[in-house]
Design a protein around this motif. Structure first.
Motif, PDB file in Angstrom:
ATOM      1  N   UNK A   1       1.116  -1.461   0.258  1.00 47.74           N
ATOM      2  CA  UNK A   1       0.060  -0.221   0.471  1.00 47.74           C
ATOM      3  C   UNK A   1       0.947   1.478   0.065  1.00 47.74           C
ATOM      4  N   UNK A   2       0.688   2.168  -1.075  1.00 46.48           N
ATOM      5  CA  UNK A   2       1.531   3.186  -0.581  1.00 46.48           C
ATOM      6  C   UNK A   2       0.668   4.227  -0.490  1.00 46.48           C
ATOM      7  N   UNK A   3       0.793   5.193   0.626  1.00 43.76           N
ATOM      8  CA  UNK A   3      -0.285   6.162   1.475  1.00 43.76           C
ATOM      9  C   UNK A   3      -0.771   5.246   2.517  1.00 43.76           C
ATOM     10  N   UNK A   4      -0.603   5.775   3.931  1.00 42.28           N
ATOM     11  CA  UNK A   4      -1.426   5.952   4.524  1.00 42.28           C
ATOM     12  C   UNK A   4      -2.097   7.220   5.257  1.00 42.28           C
ATOM     13  N   UNK A   5      -3.088   7.898   4.206  1.00 42.92           N
ATOM     14  CA  UNK A   5      -3.503   8.795   4.722  1.00 42.92           C
ATOM     15  C   UNK A   5      -5.037   8.068   4.898  1.00 42.92           C
ATOM     16  N   UNK A   6      -5.695   9.248   4.900  1.00 42.18           N
ATOM     17  CA  UNK A   6      -7.404   9.205   4.764  1.00 42.18           C
ATOM     18  C   UNK A   6      -8.028   8.395   3.973  1.00 42.18           C
ATOM     19  N   UNK A   7      -7.648   7.828   2.560  1.00 37.56           N
ATOM     20  CA  UNK A   7      -7.888   6.455   2.069  1.00 37.56           C
ATOM     21  C   UNK A   7      -7.000   5.083   2.232  1.00 37.56           C
ATOM     22  N   UNK A   8      -5.924   5.843   2.381  1.00 37.96           N
ATOM     23  CA  UNK A   8      -5.024   4.558   2.969  1.00 37.96           C
ATOM     24  C   UNK A   8      -5.276   3.895   3.974  1.00 37.96           C
ATOM     25  N   UNK A   9      -5.388   4.246   4.729  1.00 39.29           N
ATOM     26  CA  UNK A   9      -6.495   3.915   6.510  1.00 39.29           C
ATOM     27  C   UNK A   9      -7.524   3.307   6.386  1.00 39.29           C
ATOM     28  N   UNK A  10      -8.525   4.727   5.926  1.00 36.81           N
ATOM     29  CA  UNK A  10     -10.015   3.734   6.346  1.00 36.81           C
ATOM     30  C   UNK A  10     -10.038   3.575   5.832  1.00 36.81           C
ATOM     31  N   UNK A  11     -10.518   3.539   4.451  1.00 35.80           N
ATOM     32  CA  UNK A  11     -10.559   2.423   3.358  1.00 35.80           C
ATOM     33  C   UNK A  11      -9.814   1.313   3.004  1.00 35.80           C
ATOM     34  N   UNK A  12      -9.007   1.337   2.640  1.00 32.81           N
ATOM     35  CA  UNK A  12      -8.290   0.253   0.909  1.00 32.81           C
ATOM     36  C   UNK A  12      -7.701  -0.736   2.315  1.00 32.81           C
ATOM     37  N   UNK A  13      -6.700  -0.236   3.650  1.00 34.99           N
ATOM     38  CA  UNK A  13      -6.408  -1.597   4.473  1.00 34.99           C
ATOM     39  C   UNK A  13      -7.640  -2.208   5.460  1.00 34.99           C
ATOM     40  N   UNK A  14      -8.222  -1.821   5.281  1.00 32.97           N
ATOM     41  CA  UNK A  14      -9.944  -2.291   6.690  1.00 32.97           C
ATOM     42  C   UNK A  14     -10.563  -3.457   5.236  1.00 32.97           C
ATOM     43  N   UNK A  15     -10.382  -2.355   3.785  1.00 37.55           N
ATOM     44  CA  UNK A  15     -11.760  -3.328   3.482  1.00 37.55           C
ATOM     45  C   UNK A  15     -10.894  -4.426   2.676  1.00 37.55           C
TER      46      UNK A  15
END
Length: 336
Positions: free
Chosen positions: A5-19
């Motif tokens: 995963x490249x980036x751990x802002x709102x999108x990376x942390x709340x959406x992609x990582x959890x999905x």
């Protein structure tokens, strides 16, 4: 399949990582971010790597790009050339030709490339799609889609800066355009008014788009200083009308730590359901963001297409480009 995963802002942390965590086919193995502490707290087994190290890691088969908008295309290209399958956060790129070129590169590399237009699986949008497919409204004459916020103060963040890819049109506008194209295809023409309304605004923080489809008119709007939000959807057809207030709950649920599979996941309370003018309340479909990575997993196994193709995402960019040109030149832009 190991994921980087490249980036751990709102999108990376709340959406992609959890999905990704909710889909058994994937495991988050590495993250590139300056916020190593957050990764260690949330995913202690994931490695924190530089972008170069992540792209060069032979263990990683899928790379998810959630960096600022102006870096999407370059990072997606590098990941494809490194032999990775790729997911790119919306907006896919900032240039429709570049978007199509990346699609061609993915085919040349025999890799899968998908774009995260997650709001195709909003419960309210799924409900609207079902109503139209069933012909409940008759011939449709007008379709309005609003996504409003109350954020009167400009924040110091890249999404609100004047650089490429900043502003509300590239952010929320990409969602609204994508949903409209899923329902109606490319419009005949686009007219747009773009504004910078708040004190100190450097990027677009208000927009009004008019898409023409023969007799049908599609209006897409968003503002940053909206105290009483407009309805999320307003549809008027020959036989009936549909009005729906409120936003899909999945974003807030993910931020709160709720994951797909929970009893409340994607469900709206009765008071948030939309209504037909003649037919009464219409239950909102459950939202299904998990379907994105579920369908991607199937595609990687050779079972069907990726959930959002590069070609369909390129069409979204084409409409946004037409909107920018329309606002700049003060005229209607044909897409025929």
């Amino acid at each position: 399949m190991r994921v980087g995963l490249i980036g751990y802002g709102l999108s990376g942390a709340s959406f992609h990582a959890r999905l990704l965590a909710a889909e058994p086919a994937f495991v988050l193995n590495a993250v590139s971010t300056r916020n190593a502490e957050a990764v260690a707290r949330d995913w202690p087994y994931a490695r924190v790597l530089s972008v170069d190290a992540l792209l060069e890691d032979p263990l990683l088969e899928l790379v998810v790009v959630t960096s600022p908008n102006d870096s999407h295309a370059a990072l997606a290209r590098r990941a494809l050339l490194a032999g990775k399958h790729v997911v790119v956060e919306k907006p896919f790129t900032l240039d429709s030709d570049e978007a199509r070129q990346l699609g061609a590169l993915a085919r040349e590399q025999n890799r899968h490339l998908a774009v995260f237009h997650n709001r195709r699986w909003d419960g309210d949008f799924l409900t609207v799609s079902r109503l139209l497919a069933e012909g409940r409204l008759g011939k449709l004459y007008s379709f309005e889609s609003h996504f409003d916020r109350l954020r009167p103060q400009v924040k110091k963040r890249w999404k609100e800066e004047a650089g490429p890819g900043g502003g509300l049109l590239w952010d929320l506008g990409a969602h609204l355009v994508d949903q409209s194209l899923r329902l109606f295809g490319l419009p005949e023409s686009v007219s747009a008014d773009l504004g910078q309304q708040r004190p100190g605004a450097q990027a677009v923080d208000w927009f009004h788009l008019l898409l023409r489809y023969g007799e049908l008119r599609v209006i897409l709007r968003s503002g940053s200083v909206v105290h009483e939000p407009w309805p999320r959807f307003v549809l008027h057809g020959e036989e009936d009308a549909f009005i729906k207030y409120g936003l899909d709950p999945q974003e807030d649920q993910l931020k709160a730590g709720l994951l797909p599979g929970a009893d409340a996941w994607g469900a709206e309370p009765l008071e948030r359901h939309g209504r037909l003018s003649r037919g009464g309340s219409v239950p909102t479909e459950r939202g299904r963001y998990e379907q994105f990575y579920g369908q991607l997993a199937s595609a990687l196994e050779g079972k069907g297409e990726v959930p959002v193709t590069a070609q369909s995402a390129a069409e979204v960019i084409r409409v946004i480009e037409a909107a920018q040109r329309s606002a700049s030149e003060g005229r209607r832009i044909s897409l025929a």
